[in-house]
Design a protein around this motif. Structure first.
Motif, PDB file in Angstrom:
ATOM      1  N   VAL A 236      -6.596  -2.125  -0.773  1.00 19.98           N
ATOM      2  CA  VAL A 236      -7.375  -1.681   0.384  1.00 19.98           C
ATOM      3  C   VAL A 236      -8.568  -2.603   0.607  1.00 19.98           C
ATOM      4  O   VAL A 236      -8.928  -2.915   1.749  1.00 19.98           O
ATOM      5  CB  VAL A 236      -7.824  -0.222   0.178  1.00 19.98           C
ATOM      6  N   GLU A 237      -9.179  -3.058  -0.460  1.00 22.27           N
ATOM      7  CA  GLU A 237     -10.326  -3.959  -0.329  1.00 22.27           C
ATOM      8  C   GLU A 237      -9.922  -5.259   0.355  1.00 22.27           C
ATOM      9  O   GLU A 237     -10.656  -5.773   1.219  1.00 22.27           O
ATOM     10  CB  GLU A 237     -10.923  -4.224  -1.707  1.00 22.27           C
TER      11      GLU A 237
ATOM     12  N   GLY B 143      -3.939  11.052  -2.766  1.00 22.16           N
ATOM     13  CA  GLY B 143      -3.629  12.475  -2.778  1.00 22.16           C
ATOM     14  C   GLY B 143      -2.255  12.767  -3.344  1.00 22.16           C
ATOM     15  O   GLY B 143      -2.064  13.761  -4.057  1.00 22.16           O
ATOM     16  N   ALA B 144      -1.284  11.910  -3.031  1.00 18.31           N
ATOM     17  CA  ALA B 144       0.056  12.119  -3.568  1.00 18.31           C
ATOM     18  C   ALA B 144       0.057  12.009  -5.092  1.00 18.31           C
ATOM     19  O   ALA B 144       0.719  12.793  -5.789  1.00 18.31           O
ATOM     20  CB  ALA B 144       1.018  11.103  -2.958  1.00 18.31           C
TER      21      ALA B 144
ATOM     22  N   CYS C  35      -8.512   4.207   5.620  1.00 21.98           N
ATOM     23  CA  CYS C  35      -9.060   5.407   4.987  1.00 21.98           C
ATOM     24  C   CYS C  35      -7.981   6.476   4.855  1.00 21.98           C
ATOM     25  O   CYS C  35      -7.825   7.110   3.794  1.00 21.98           O
ATOM     26  CB  CYS C  35     -10.249   5.919   5.803  1.00 21.98           C
ATOM     27  N   GLU C  36      -7.237   6.690   5.909  1.00 21.20           N
ATOM     28  CA  GLU C  36      -6.171   7.682   5.866  1.00 21.20           C
ATOM     29  C   GLU C  36      -5.101   7.316   4.848  1.00 21.20           C
ATOM     30  O   GLU C  36      -4.630   8.153   4.077  1.00 21.20           O
ATOM     31  CB  GLU C  36      -5.550   7.835   7.264  1.00 21.20           C
ATOM     32  N   GLU C  37      -4.683   6.052   4.845  1.00 23.11           N
ATOM     33  CA  GLU C  37      -3.647   5.634   3.901  1.00 23.11           C
ATOM     34  C   GLU C  37      -4.143   5.707   2.457  1.00 23.11           C
ATOM     35  O   GLU C  37      -3.391   6.074   1.549  1.00 23.11           O
ATOM     36  CB  GLU C  37      -3.192   4.216   4.243  1.00 23.11           C
ATOM     37  N   PHE C  38      -5.409   5.350   2.264  1.00 26.54           N
ATOM     38  CA  PHE C  38      -5.972   5.413   0.910  1.00 26.54           C
ATOM     39  C   PHE C  38      -5.971   6.842   0.388  1.00 26.54           C
ATOM     40  O   PHE C  38      -5.527   7.120  -0.736  1.00 26.54           O
ATOM     41  CB  PHE C  38      -7.388   4.842   0.936  1.00 26.54           C
TER      42      PHE C  38
ATOM     43  N   LEU D 144       0.818  -1.204   0.000  1.00 25.67           N
ATOM     44  CA  LEU D 144       0.000   0.000   0.000  1.00 25.67           C
ATOM     45  C   LEU D 144       0.852   1.255   0.000  1.00 25.67           C
ATOM     46  O   LEU D 144       0.417   2.313  -0.461  1.00 25.67           O
ATOM     47  CB  LEU D 144      -0.937  -0.018   1.223  1.00 25.67           C
ATOM     48  N   ARG D 145       2.061   1.154   0.519  1.00 26.73           N
ATOM     49  CA  ARG D 145       2.950   2.314   0.574  1.00 26.73           C
ATOM     50  C   ARG D 145       3.803   2.470  -0.681  1.00 26.73           C
ATOM     51  O   ARG D 145       4.675   3.337  -0.744  1.00 26.73           O
ATOM     52  CB  ARG D 145       3.861   2.204   1.795  1.00 26.73           C
ATOM     53  N   ASP D 146       3.549   1.664  -1.688  1.00 29.21           N
ATOM     54  CA  ASP D 146       4.296   1.745  -2.940  1.00 29.21           C
ATOM     55  C   ASP D 146       3.749   2.911  -3.778  1.00 29.21           C
ATOM     56  O   ASP D 146       2.555   2.976  -4.081  1.00 29.21           O
ATOM     57  CB  ASP D 146       4.167   0.423  -3.709  1.00 29.21           C
ATOM     58  N   ASP D 147       4.612   3.829  -4.168  1.00 30.46           N
ATOM     59  CA  ASP D 147       4.181   5.006  -4.916  1.00 30.46           C
ATOM     60  C   ASP D 147       3.777   4.682  -6.346  1.00 30.46           C
ATOM     61  O   ASP D 147       3.076   5.467  -6.988  1.00 30.46           O
ATOM     62  CB  ASP D 147       5.298   6.063  -4.932  1.00 30.46           C
ATOM     63  N   THR D 148       4.250   3.549  -6.852  1.00 28.64           N
ATOM     64  CA  THR D 148       3.942   3.202  -8.243  1.00 28.64           C
ATOM     65  C   THR D 148       2.601   2.520  -8.393  1.00 28.64           C
ATOM     66  O   THR D 148       2.230   2.112  -9.494  1.00 28.64           O
ATOM     67  CB  THR D 148       5.039   2.278  -8.799  1.00 28.64           C
TER      68      THR D 148
END
Length: 795
Positions: free
Chosen positions: A258-259, A280-281, A272-275, A244-248
């Motif tokens: 996320v699902e 957003g990035a 929710c925050e991480e999504f 989930l923390r992968d920018d690509t």
């Protein structure tokens, strides 16, 4: 059936039934029969006798009544009576129900009995009738013992038992299979949850087994399976968190990740925050890419460098396809993932989207500000239309994501383009005026005439009107039927009335009138004309034409092309606009008269101030300046006649050209006081002249002129002759100087009367000039009239 038989014999009071339980096959009654027949004797023998117990075998009514009367009040006695009545009725009902149930069972078992109808219809279930019923039941039971149909019932019972056994066996087999599946769950999870495998299958398998494992986790074997499965899925959750923390990660992969974490029962608040952070990035990067295409902005927020090479439509297309499209996908994914989950529906998405859309609107507004030129309006309209359509799709998912700001941006862009069109019309008009001034000032080769004032006026009027109609056609693109934002309330009312009619058409007409009037109200009043007189005359005619026809035409055209659907604020009425145009025309024409009159007056003033009127010789010719005055006024007459009508003159007298010029007074009888006029005359002729003025018609020198040639020329002549009069009053003349004034005045009378609306105005002013010269003369001896006429005819 044995239980029923026991109940029947007990009810009949048979001595065998009350004997030993071992010999007669007695069985303890259960259920309703037990409540009806009472407990066995062995149980009652053990109880302590209580005569006051209404349900006991030793019940004594007298003892019970005595106890109740001594212990209870009247109200309690009445309540106890009502309760006993209810209990009696309930016992009767239970007894009847019991007998009905047993009776129907016996009838069903036997199938026939001649006394069934009679027994069933009996109402009294006590006494002899009750005993007969018991006897009937006993006979029926004895018959049923030898009835061979008993075997059929037992076979049915056997079949039912076998079916129950089969069902139980199938259930057991199913449970065994489920148990086997549960035992295999950890192995399957380990295989499908491994890196590079299929985590979706692992989640599906775990979801099916999770409820059962939780339900039976109190069992050691099931607890071990659950713990092992939980450890496997926890490792999968850690790997999904890392992914989930992968920018690509693209939006689709982000949603799937996320699902799966939600299926693993990870906290929705954190997901929710991480999504939103990850999405957003990505959206911020897209906005940064759009901003990189814009030149840097200065402190005022406007671009400081020329616009980029890409057009506005390309910029909006890329912004809509990347940023707005991904924001729509984000909103749809967020709703499908977190809708209804605790901690995720508190307005985070709305606030998140509002922040991003606000920044996107700012970038788009900066790009729109670069469209300083008029460019291609259709391109701008298409760009705004696509922006509005994509924004409308976004608002269906996020109603609070900047609907008002987006509509305001489109409206502002349209209004700014209208304002630029107004500026373009003003620039075009000033350019046309520059061309007219250049044409008026251009030197003319001998024998070749340039364009006349009517041609210049027609070119100027047609060019300005054509440009205004072209601008209205361009602006009409904003209200076309195939444009999505044209359905906004702003474009149905305020844009048509305030932006186009008032802000463009009315504003341009008013600016044109102010600009034209500025040539009269500007530096020209301080003696430094800013424009040639011909331009003043031309602008006056232009404003007059606007007042007559042009304003009405362009307002009607505007109302037809931009009909408002709702009533907006008060608009400028056509008559008020026409009044402004007429006022500008009047001011310009008055100023033209003043300028031309001042030019002629300047020549007359110099001719008077630079001449020695005491030492002048006897006049033999008309002075050249008087000839120049007649020539200039003749040229002015031709110039004004090109643009204005002739006008109305008073009827001229038959001898206007031969009118005698008096040097004594402004009287209509020039020779009236001549015989007595000598230097030593005791009569004050100056006083007589002033008295005569009281009875002459007053001449208003600077009165407003009418829009015709006669009125214009009359105004110029009045200013010229009034200046001549004032200059003569300041000089001291000799005899020949007075005679020169006499000759010059008669020459002017011969030629100027035909230009004025009333010859008496010219005659009166010239009489005052002659009278003033006579008053200022040291030797006032006039020249003979015949000699004056001869000199004027010769000159």
């Amino acid at each position: 059936m044995a239980e029923v038989e026991a109940a029947g014999t007990g009810a009949g009071g048979s001595p065998e039934a009350s004997g030993s339980g071992s010999g007669s096959g007695w069985r303890r009654p259960h259920g309703p029969l037990q409540r009806y027949y009472g407990p066995p004797a062995a149980e009652t023998a053990e109880a302590v006798p209580d005569p006051a117990d209404i349900n006991g075998p030793h019940f004594d009514p007298e003892v019970f009544l005595t106890k109740v009367r001594s212990e209870c009040s009247l109200g309690q006695l009445l309540a106890r009576e009502a309760a006993l009545g209810r209990e009696i009725r309930a016992l009767d009902s239970d007894m009847q129900t019991l007998l009905y149930e047993n009776y129907n069972k016996f009838i069903s078992a036997t199938g026939e009995h001649p006394a069934v109808g009679t027994q069933a219809s009996g109402r009294d279930w006590g006494g002899p009738r009750h005993q007969a019923s018991d006897s009937f039941f006993s006979d029926t039971i004895r018959k049923m013992k030898v009835d061979f149909r008993r075997m059929e019932a037992e076979m049915d019972d056997l079949a039912a038992n076998m079916a129950a056994i089969s069902t139980s066996s199938a259930r057991v087999q199913a449970l065994l299979r489920k148990l086997q599946s549960l035992v295999e769950v950890p192995g399957r999870l380990r295989r499908w949850a491994a890196p590079g495998a299929d985590p979706a299958r692992a989640l599906h398998c775990h979801a099916r087994a999770r409820a059962v494992l939780r339900h039976y986790r109190h069992l050691p074997s099931f607890r071990a399976i659950e713990d092992e499965s939980h450890a496997i899925m926890a490792d999968l959750a850690r790997r999904l968190r890392a992914r989930l923390r992968d920018d690509t990660l693209d939006p689709k992969e982000l949603t799937e990740c996320v699902e799966m974490l939600l299926q693993l029962e990870e906290p929705p608040e954190e997901l929710c925050e991480e999504f939103l952070s990850h999405a957003g990035a990505r959206l911020e990067a897209e906005l940064a890419a759009l901003e990189a295409e814009l030149p840097p902005a200065d402190a005022s927020g406007t671009a400081a460098t020329p616009p980029p090479a890409s057009d506005i439509l390309d910029f909006v297309d890329r912004g809509s396809s990347t940023f707005v499209g991904n924001l729509c996908l984000l909103a749809a994914s967020y709703r499908s993932l977190f809708e209804g989950r605790p901690g995720a529906g508190d307005g985070r998405l709305e606030a998140f989207a509002a922040t991003l859309t606000t920044r996107y609107f700012e970038l788009l507004e900066r790009r729109l500000a670069l469209e300083r030129g008029l460019g291609d309006t259709s391109l701008l309209v298409r760009a705004l239309d696509r922006f509005h359509r994509r924004l409308r799709a976004l608002l269906e998912l996020l109603p609070a994501a900047g609907a008002e700001a987006g509509a305001t941006l489109v409206a502002r862009a349209a209004r700014e383009r209208v304002d630029r069109y107004l500026w373009a019309l003003q620039t075009f008009f000033l350019g046309c005026l520059g061309d007219v001034r250049q044409a008026l000032a251009a030197p003319r080769p001998p024998g070749k005439e340039g364009p006349g004032l009517p041609d210049l006026l027609a070119t100027l009027a047609s060019s300005v009107l054509g440009q205004l109609k072209a601008v209205l056609a361009y602006v009409q693109l904003f209200t076309a039927k195939d444009v999505a934002f044209a359905s906004l309330p702003y474009f149905k009312g305020e844009f048509c009335m305030e932006a186009v009619r008032e802000g463009l058409v009315v504003a341009f007409v008013r600016w044109l009138c102010r600009t034209a009037r500025g040539f009269a109200d500007g530096p020209a009043e301080r003696g430094a004309p800013a424009a040639p007189p011909a331009l003043l005359l031309l602008l006056a005619r232009l404003c007059l034409d606007y007042e007559a026809t042009t304003i009405s035409y362009i307002l009607t055209l505007t109302d037809e092309q931009f009909p408002p659907e709702d009533t907006g604020p008060a608009v400028t009425p056509g008559p008020a606009l026409c009044a402004e145009a007429r006022g500008a025309a009047q001011r310009l024409l008055d100023h033209y008269v003043q300028v031309q009159g001042a030019a002629v007056a300047q020549m007359l003033r110099k001719s008077v101030e630079t001449r020695d009127w005491l030492g002048t010789v006897e006049p033999r010719n008309v002075r050249a300046v008087m000839k120049r005055v007649v020539e200039d006024i003749t040229a002015i007459d031709v110039q004004v006649g090109q643009l204005f009508e002739e006008g109305v003159r008073r009827a001229q007298s038959s001898d206007s050209s031969r009118r005698a010029f008096s040097v004594y007074s402004s009287s209509r009888a020039p020779g009236r006081y001549a015989p007595s006029y000598t230097p030593s005359a005791p009569m004050d002729t100056h006083l007589l002249s002033n008295i005569q003025k009281l009875f002459s018609e007053r001449i208003d020198i600077f009165s407003p002129v009418e829009f015709n040639k006669v009125s214009v020329l009359t105004g110029i002549i009045k200013i010229s002759l009034k200046t001549l009069l004032e200059c003569v009053r300041l000089r001291t003349l000799g005899r020949f100087g007075l005679q020169q004034v006499q000759v010059d005045g008669h020459y002017l009378q011969l030629y100027l009367w035909r230009f004025a609306a009333d010859e008496r105005v010219v005659q009166g002013l010239l009489d005052e000039v002659a009278a003033s010269a006579a008053h200022r003369c040291l030797d006032p001896v006039p020249m003979e009239h015949s000699v004056v006429e001869l000199i004027c005819e010769r000159g």
